[in-house]
Motif scaffolding. Structure first.
Motif, PDB file in Angstrom:
ATOM      1  N   PRO A 154       0.820  -1.214   0.000  1.00  0.00           N
ATOM      2  CA  PRO A 154       0.000   0.000   0.000  1.00  0.00           C
ATOM      3  C   PRO A 154       0.857   1.269   0.000  1.00  0.00           C
ATOM      4  N   PRO A 155       0.243   2.384  -0.399  1.00  0.00           N
ATOM      5  CA  PRO A 155       0.984   3.646  -0.345  1.00  0.00           C
ATOM      6  C   PRO A 155       1.321   3.977   1.102  1.00  0.00           C
ATOM      7  N   GLY A 156       2.258   4.845   1.284  1.00  0.00           N
ATOM      8  CA  GLY A 156       2.624   5.231   2.644  1.00  0.00           C
ATOM      9  C   GLY A 156       3.726   6.259   2.648  1.00  0.00           C
ATOM     10  N   GLN A 157       4.224   6.485   3.827  1.00  0.00           N
ATOM     11  CA  GLN A 157       5.317   7.431   4.002  1.00  0.00           C
ATOM     12  C   GLN A 157       6.362   6.765   4.885  1.00  0.00           C
ATOM     13  N   VAL A 158       7.612   6.976   4.554  1.00  0.00           N
ATOM     14  CA  VAL A 158       8.709   6.420   5.332  1.00  0.00           C
ATOM     15  C   VAL A 158       9.727   7.531   5.575  1.00  0.00           C
ATOM     16  N   THR A 159      10.350   7.469   6.741  1.00  0.00           N
ATOM     17  CA  THR A 159      11.394   8.432   7.060  1.00  0.00           C
ATOM     18  C   THR A 159      12.743   7.759   6.877  1.00  0.00           C
ATOM     19  N   LEU A 160      13.564   8.347   6.033  1.00  0.00           N
ATOM     20  CA  LEU A 160      14.917   7.859   5.804  1.00  0.00           C
ATOM     21  C   LEU A 160      15.883   8.775   6.534  1.00  0.00           C
ATOM     22  N   SER A 161      17.059   8.238   6.832  1.00  0.00           N
ATOM     23  CA  SER A 161      18.046   9.077   7.516  1.00  0.00           C
ATOM     24  C   SER A 161      19.446   8.730   7.043  1.00  0.00           C
ATOM     25  N   GLU A 201      11.125   2.352  -0.679  1.00  0.00           N
ATOM     26  CA  GLU A 201      10.179   1.246  -0.861  1.00  0.00           C
ATOM     27  C   GLU A 201      10.586   0.047  -0.011  1.00  0.00           C
ATOM     28  N   TRP A 202      11.885  -0.249   0.025  1.00  0.00           N
ATOM     29  CA  TRP A 202      12.379  -1.378   0.805  1.00  0.00           C
ATOM     30  C   TRP A 202      12.089  -1.183   2.289  1.00  0.00           C
ATOM     31  N   GLU A 203      12.417  -0.014   2.812  1.00  0.00           N
ATOM     32  CA  GLU A 203      12.169   0.278   4.231  1.00  0.00           C
ATOM     33  C   GLU A 203      10.681   0.161   4.556  1.00  0.00           C
ATOM     34  N   HIS A 204       9.836   0.731   3.701  1.00  0.00           N
ATOM     35  CA  HIS A 204       8.384   0.696   3.888  1.00  0.00           C
ATOM     36  C   HIS A 204       7.887  -0.753   3.903  1.00  0.00           C
ATOM     37  N   ALA A 205       8.344  -1.551   2.950  1.00  0.00           N
ATOM     38  CA  ALA A 205       7.932  -2.953   2.867  1.00  0.00           C
ATOM     39  C   ALA A 205       8.447  -3.768   4.052  1.00  0.00           C
ATOM     40  N   CYS A 206       9.672  -3.503   4.494  1.00  0.00           N
ATOM     41  CA  CYS A 206      10.246  -4.229   5.632  1.00  0.00           C
ATOM     42  C   CYS A 206       9.396  -4.041   6.885  1.00  0.00           C
ATOM     43  N   THR A 253       6.567   0.393  13.458  1.00  0.00           N
ATOM     44  CA  THR A 253       7.452   1.545  13.630  1.00  0.00           C
ATOM     45  C   THR A 253       8.846   1.164  14.115  1.00  0.00           C
ATOM     46  N   GLY A 254       9.051  -0.072  14.491  1.00  0.00           N
ATOM     47  CA  GLY A 254      10.342  -0.501  15.010  1.00  0.00           C
ATOM     48  C   GLY A 254      11.327  -0.842  13.913  1.00  0.00           C
ATOM     49  N   PRO A 255      12.540  -1.264  14.301  1.00  0.00           N
ATOM     50  CA  PRO A 255      13.570  -1.603  13.315  1.00  0.00           C
ATOM     51  C   PRO A 255      13.272  -2.897  12.560  1.00  0.00           C
ATOM     52  N   ARG A 256      12.395  -3.737  13.084  1.00  0.00           N
ATOM     53  CA  ARG A 256      11.980  -4.964  12.390  1.00  0.00           C
ATOM     54  C   ARG A 256      10.585  -5.344  12.877  1.00  0.00           C
ATOM     55  N   TYR A 257       9.945  -6.239  12.153  1.00  0.00           N
ATOM     56  CA  TYR A 257       8.544  -6.542  12.400  1.00  0.00           C
ATOM     57  C   TYR A 257       8.301  -7.650  13.422  1.00  0.00           C
ATOM     58  N   GLY A 258       9.328  -8.229  13.992  1.00  0.00           N
ATOM     59  CA  GLY A 258       9.147  -9.293  14.966  1.00  0.00           C
ATOM     60  C   GLY A 258      10.459  -9.719  15.572  1.00  0.00           C
ATOM     61  N   ASP A 259      10.390 -10.775  16.375  1.00  0.00           N
ATOM     62  CA  ASP A 259      11.579 -11.343  17.005  1.00  0.00           C
ATOM     63  C   ASP A 259      12.516 -11.877  15.923  1.00  0.00           C
ATOM     64  N   LEU A 260      13.756 -11.473  15.966  1.00  0.00           N
ATOM     65  CA  LEU A 260      14.714 -11.810  14.913  1.00  0.00           C
ATOM     66  C   LEU A 260      14.840 -13.310  14.671  1.00  0.00           C
ATOM     67  N   ILE A 313      12.817 -10.462   4.775  1.00  0.00           N
ATOM     68  CA  ILE A 313      12.992  -9.054   4.441  1.00  0.00           C
ATOM     69  C   ILE A 313      13.426  -8.300   5.693  1.00  0.00           C
ATOM     70  N   SER A 314      14.491  -7.551   5.543  1.00  0.00           N
ATOM     71  CA  SER A 314      15.033  -6.788   6.664  1.00  0.00           C
ATOM     72  C   SER A 314      15.663  -5.517   6.120  1.00  0.00           C
ATOM     73  N   PRO A 315      15.596  -4.415   6.878  1.00  0.00           N
ATOM     74  CA  PRO A 315      16.231  -3.189   6.407  1.00  0.00           C
ATOM     75  C   PRO A 315      17.723  -3.362   6.105  1.00  0.00           C
ATOM     76  N   LYS A 316      18.381  -4.305   6.751  1.00  0.00           N
ATOM     77  CA  LYS A 316      19.820  -4.513   6.551  1.00  0.00           C
ATOM     78  C   LYS A 316      20.137  -5.293   5.272  1.00  0.00           C
ATOM     79  N   HIS A 317      19.139  -5.903   4.624  1.00  0.00           N
ATOM     80  CA  HIS A 317      19.394  -6.800   3.503  1.00  0.00           C
ATOM     81  C   HIS A 317      19.015  -6.245   2.148  1.00  0.00           C
ATOM     82  N   ARG A 318      19.052  -4.948   1.976  1.00  0.00           N
ATOM     83  CA  ARG A 318      18.706  -4.346   0.695  1.00  0.00           C
ATOM     84  C   ARG A 318      19.917  -4.390  -0.238  1.00  0.00           C
ATOM     85  N   LEU A 319      19.667  -4.785  -1.466  1.00  0.00           N
ATOM     86  CA  LEU A 319      20.716  -4.788  -2.479  1.00  0.00           C
ATOM     87  C   LEU A 319      20.915  -3.358  -2.952  1.00  0.00           C
TER      88      LEU A 319
END
Length: 190
Positions: free
Chosen positions: A13-20, A115-120, A125-132, A162-168
């Motif tokens: 879905p559409p959305g907004q993500v904050t990058l830094s 897109e990757w961050e949003h999908a991850c 709102t956390g760094p990942r969607y569940g227990d690693l 999918i993880s924020p750390k694993h983007r090509l």
């Protein structure tokens, strides 16, 4: 199920993500239109079927492709697009080692950082969607080997591995990371 990717294409879905940028301590928001992302990383079987190459160090049809460069990844996306009758998303300039992304193309492409961050995060709102241990393989639970795609719990949108750390990204020349494919939403059902 997308016959070519061997994976379901998930409508994001559409959305907004904050990058830094940690170096400059700057952050900014990016608004995103809807798009599709493969439910799991590209497998070695698909990569080999499309390119005729097997670059991975640990062979296995259901293992994620690895040891591909960013350049290899965009060539793969174009080849996958051509195999399915879609317009390739990338144009290679003959005079330089430069690639232009055609945002109007309906073919497969790599997701942008936003897109990757949003999908991850899939709405979290956390760094990942569940227990690693439940959502991904890492040094502490992988026994230092690759595992078949989709073997861990998906996020709320149905995306596996999918993880924020694993983007090509284009930054490093070789990758042992997940190659994911993306398409614009206008091609849903195509």
């Amino acid at each position: 199920m997308d016959v070519m990717t061997g994976s379901e294409m998930i409508a994001i879905p559409p959305g907004q993500v904050t990058l830094s940028d940690r170096r400059t301590h700057r952050s900014w928001s990016v608004d995103l239109a809807p798009y599709q992302l493969a439910a799991s990383p590209v497998t070695q079987a698909l990569y080999t079927r499309i390119t005729g190459r097997q670059p991975s160090t640990t062979p296995g049809n259901r293992l994620p492709v690895e040891c591909v460069s960013w350049w290899d990844a965009v060539r793969f996306c174009n080849a996958l697009s051509q195999c399915t009758g879609l317009t390739p998303a990338y144009h290679f300039r003959a005079e330089a080692e430069d690639i232009e992304w055609d945002a109007s193309a309906d073919g497969y492409r790599l997701p942008t950082e936003a897109e990757w961050e949003h999908a991850c995060r899939a709405g979290t709102t956390g760094p990942r969607y569940g227990d690693l241990d439940q959502i991904g393989w890492y040094r502490g639970n992988s026994h230092e080997r690759l595992h078949e795609v989709g073997g861990k719990l998906p996020n709320a949108w149905g995306l596996h591995d999918i993880s924020p750390k694993h983007r090509l990204s284009k930054a490093s020349p070789q990758h042992r990371l997940a190659l994911a494919v993306c398409r614009p939403t206008a091609t849903l059902g195509a």
